[in-house]
Design an enzyme around this catalytic site. Structure first.
Site, PDB file in Angstrom:
ATOM      1  N   HIS A   1     -18.446  -4.717  98.686  1.00 32.16           N
ATOM      2  CA  HIS A   1     -18.336  -3.441  99.406  1.00 32.16           C
ATOM      3  C   HIS A   1     -19.046  -2.325  98.629  1.00 32.16           C
ATOM      4  O   HIS A   1     -19.456  -1.315  99.205  1.00 32.16           O
ATOM      5  CB  HIS A   1     -16.871  -3.049  99.608  1.00 32.16           C
ATOM      6  CG  HIS A   1     -16.148  -3.908 100.600  1.00 32.16           C
ATOM      7  ND1 HIS A   1     -15.540  -5.096 100.248  1.00 32.16           N
ATOM      8  CD2 HIS A   1     -15.953  -3.765 101.927  1.00 32.16           C
ATOM      9  CE1 HIS A   1     -14.990  -5.630 101.319  1.00 32.16           C
ATOM     10  NE2 HIS A   1     -15.223  -4.841 102.354  1.00 32.16           N
TER      11      HIS A   1
ATOM     12  N   ASP B   1     -21.648 -10.273 107.349  1.00 33.85           N
ATOM     13  CA  ASP B   1     -20.590  -9.407 106.848  1.00 33.85           C
ATOM     14  C   ASP B   1     -21.003  -7.972 107.199  1.00 33.85           C
ATOM     15  O   ASP B   1     -22.136  -7.721 107.626  1.00 33.85           O
ATOM     16  CB  ASP B   1     -20.412  -9.587 105.339  1.00 33.85           C
ATOM     17  CG  ASP B   1     -19.000  -9.253 104.870  1.00 33.85           C
ATOM     18  OD1 ASP B   1     -18.254  -8.607 105.624  1.00 33.85           O
ATOM     19  OD2 ASP B   1     -18.641  -9.635 103.733  1.00 33.85           O
TER      20      ASP B   1
END
Length: 577
Positions: free
Chosen positions: A225, A299
């Protein structure tokens, strides 16, 4: 005149190709190999821009206010994306908003969510099932399959069709900041078995699923992230370890695979290229070598691990060219659609490949019944989502996972009438663990030690506890997500170790199992119970063990240290007194 055999064959063909019953009779992968009138009819009406838009899934929330909800509605009206990914909010609000958004879509939206432990991962007022690490301790995979079916019911009740789960990463790095408790454990065989059981439960109940994060995010120490993790292993290691659960899931018929953002030089030497943007990884390895025919999902494309090196929509284009079918959470989907449309026009990628991706998305919509779209019935949602059968299953799963790591005979010697100290560490008020124990240990007193307690408070407690014949301790990580190290101060951590050396001490750890390795000396306790997470159901399960109402059957899903290795867990049959 047509004979009976031919008539029956024709009726069967009509049922399979034109009715919603098809989705109930086969799996998504098989559907892809079948001519589908609805898919072909919808596809034939799309221009190139509309085709590309079907590959984009955009972010939605129900906890960000009306202005945010309206902005998502504008994107749907203008861009006509293929789907939504819901995040935080509430179930009734989400159902209402889903109905509003679906009205704006010319082709019904495929609605997804990350629900690794059910709706409770994202939505308030809903049930959270145990984390996958907790499930990894369970020896009965049929229970995990049942959980999958219940999760699918919840998703479908809110008009959702796709769960970005299960996590099939093998968590062989205790310090992994992003996978960790989200994994079933560090043994690839056990991870695969439990992942398949969970996936099959969901798919048997009509939900689409995705195994993530390909080709394996379990041995990283960087959260994608925030940056791009490096997976610097040999091709052989990746093939035999990281990829193993994905291979098993593919063989079992999983409908989707999500590709991670990681740099993997053994598979693609391009500097700083995330795996999600690599054609050798997405197409050559996943599609060609492993033979995966289902939905390939990137993702989240807003994550720093991907946009750091490929800004301004370049990441979206490369994800498309790599072979992903669904591009999730683009920073700017309108910009990305234009880039991809231009790339197809310039023959950077073939029209045929674009068409194949779009048909896979449309087939997914058909599979979940969107060819006969019905709005969500918003009546009775809270009761439906909090039904007693689901709550009972949560307790069953907790009971099946609780793990007795050691017992020096104390479990049989515990005396329910003797003076007993019931201690919870890491909390400032009485816990369900203490309250439940007090019902059986009738001559007991409750003590609490906050995680930031001073040395004076710690010493005062330790001194007072020396007068008790039995000391039963709960170690509680009260954080939202259980990390590998407790956030207790040094004095409080030391208190746990001191208590372990007390005669007749029993310690239950309601925390990430890796925290056992941060409490050297805990193995000196008479009893050590791994209870994995803070939830009340786990506290009740540990209480049942310590009151001899439950024989612990869980096994440790990870290796913590030399004392506690994968598979640790003893069974002591203790009929209730």
């Amino acid at each position: 005149m047509m004979n009976l055999k031919k008539r029956l064959a024709l009726l069967a063909f009509i049922s399979l190709t034109s009715g919603s019953s098809f989705a109930q009779q086969t799996d998504y992968i098989s559907l892809l190999n079948t001519q589908n009138h609805w898919v072909d009819s919808v596809f034939s009406k799309l221009n190139r821009r509309q085709k590309v838009a079907q590959l984009f899934f955009i972010r939605a929330h129900t906890n960000k206010g009306q202005a945010y909800a309206d902005s998502v509605a504008e994107v749907i009206k203008k861009e006509q994306p293929g789907g939504l990914v819901f995040f935080q909010g509430g179930p009734v609000r989400q159902a209402n908003l889903t109905n509003q958004y679906q009205k704006l879509a010319k082709i019904p939206l495929l609605v997804a969510m990350d629900g690794e432990w059910g709706l409770g991962m994202r939505l308030d007022s809903t049930i959270s099932y145990p984390y996958q690490m907790t499930l990894g301790a369970i020896q009965d995979n049929a229970l995990i399959n049942q959980m999958g079916q219940q999760v699918a019911y919840d998703f479908k009740r809110l008009g959702m069709h796709l769960n970005f789960a299960p996590v099939v990463d093998v968590n062989n790095n205790p310090n992994n900041p992003v996978i960790n408790y989200r994994s079933f454990g560090d043994d690839k065989y056990k991870v695969a078995l439990r992942a398949v059981a969970y996936m099959q439960g969901m798919q048997q109940a009509g939900l689409l699923t995705t195994a993530k994060h390909f080709p394996g995010h379990g041995d990283t120490n960087v959260d994608s992230h925030y940056d791009l993790p490096l997976l610097n292993f040999t091709r052989q290691r990746l093939d035999t370890l990281e990829e193993y659960p994905f291979k098993q899931a593919i063989q079992a018929g999983i409908s989707g695979v999500m590709v991670a953002h990681m740099s993997i030089p053994a598979l693609d030497t391009t500097k700083n290229l995330p795996s999600s943007l690599s054609r050798p990884i997405v197409t050559t390895l996943l599609k060609d070598s492993l033979g995966f025919k289902g939905l390939i999902v990137s993702d989240a494309m807003e994550m720093k691990g991907v946009v750091k090196y490929f800004p301004e929509g370049e990441a979206d284009l490369r994800a498309f060219m790599a072979g992903n079918d669904i591009i999730e959470l683009s920073e700017n989907s309108l910009r990305a659609i234009k880039k991809i449309k231009k790339a197809v026009r310039k023959k950077m990628i073939s029209e045929a490949e674009l068409d194949a991706k779009v048909k896979k998305v449309l087939a997914a919509k058909y599979f979940v019944g969107l060819h006969h779209y019905q709005p969500v019935n918003t009546q009775g949602i809270p009761n439906d989502l909090n039904r007693s059968t689901a709550k009972d299953l949560v307790q069953q799963l907790s009971d099946a996972s609780v793990t007795l790591l050691q017992d020096n005979g104390l479990l049989q010697r515990l005396n329910f009438a003797q003076n007993t100290a019931l201690v919870s560490i890491g909390t400032s008020s009485a816990t369900p663990f203490q309250q439940e124990l007090a019902k059986t240990y009738t001559n007991s007193k409750v003590f609490n030690l906050d995680k930031g307690a001073s040395s004076a408070e710690v010493n005062r407690l330790l001194s007072e506890l020396k007068s008790y014949a039995q000391v039963i301790v709960g170690v509680h990580d009260t954080r939202l997500r259980p990390q590998s190290k407790l956030d207790f101060n040094a004095d409080v951590k030391n208190a746990v170790i001191q208590l372990a050396s007390f005669p007749n001490s029993a310690i239950s750890v309601f925390a990430n199992p890796y925290t056992l390795g941060t409490m050297p000396g805990i193995e000196k306790a008479g009893i050590v119970v791994a209870a994995y997470q803070k939830d009340e159901s786990m506290q009740r399960a540990a209480t049942k063990v310590l009151t001899r109402q439950l024989t612990a059957a869980g096994k440790l899903p990870v290796t913590v240290n030399t004392f506690y290795v994968n598979g640790s867990g003893i069974t002591v049959t203790n009929p209730a007194l």
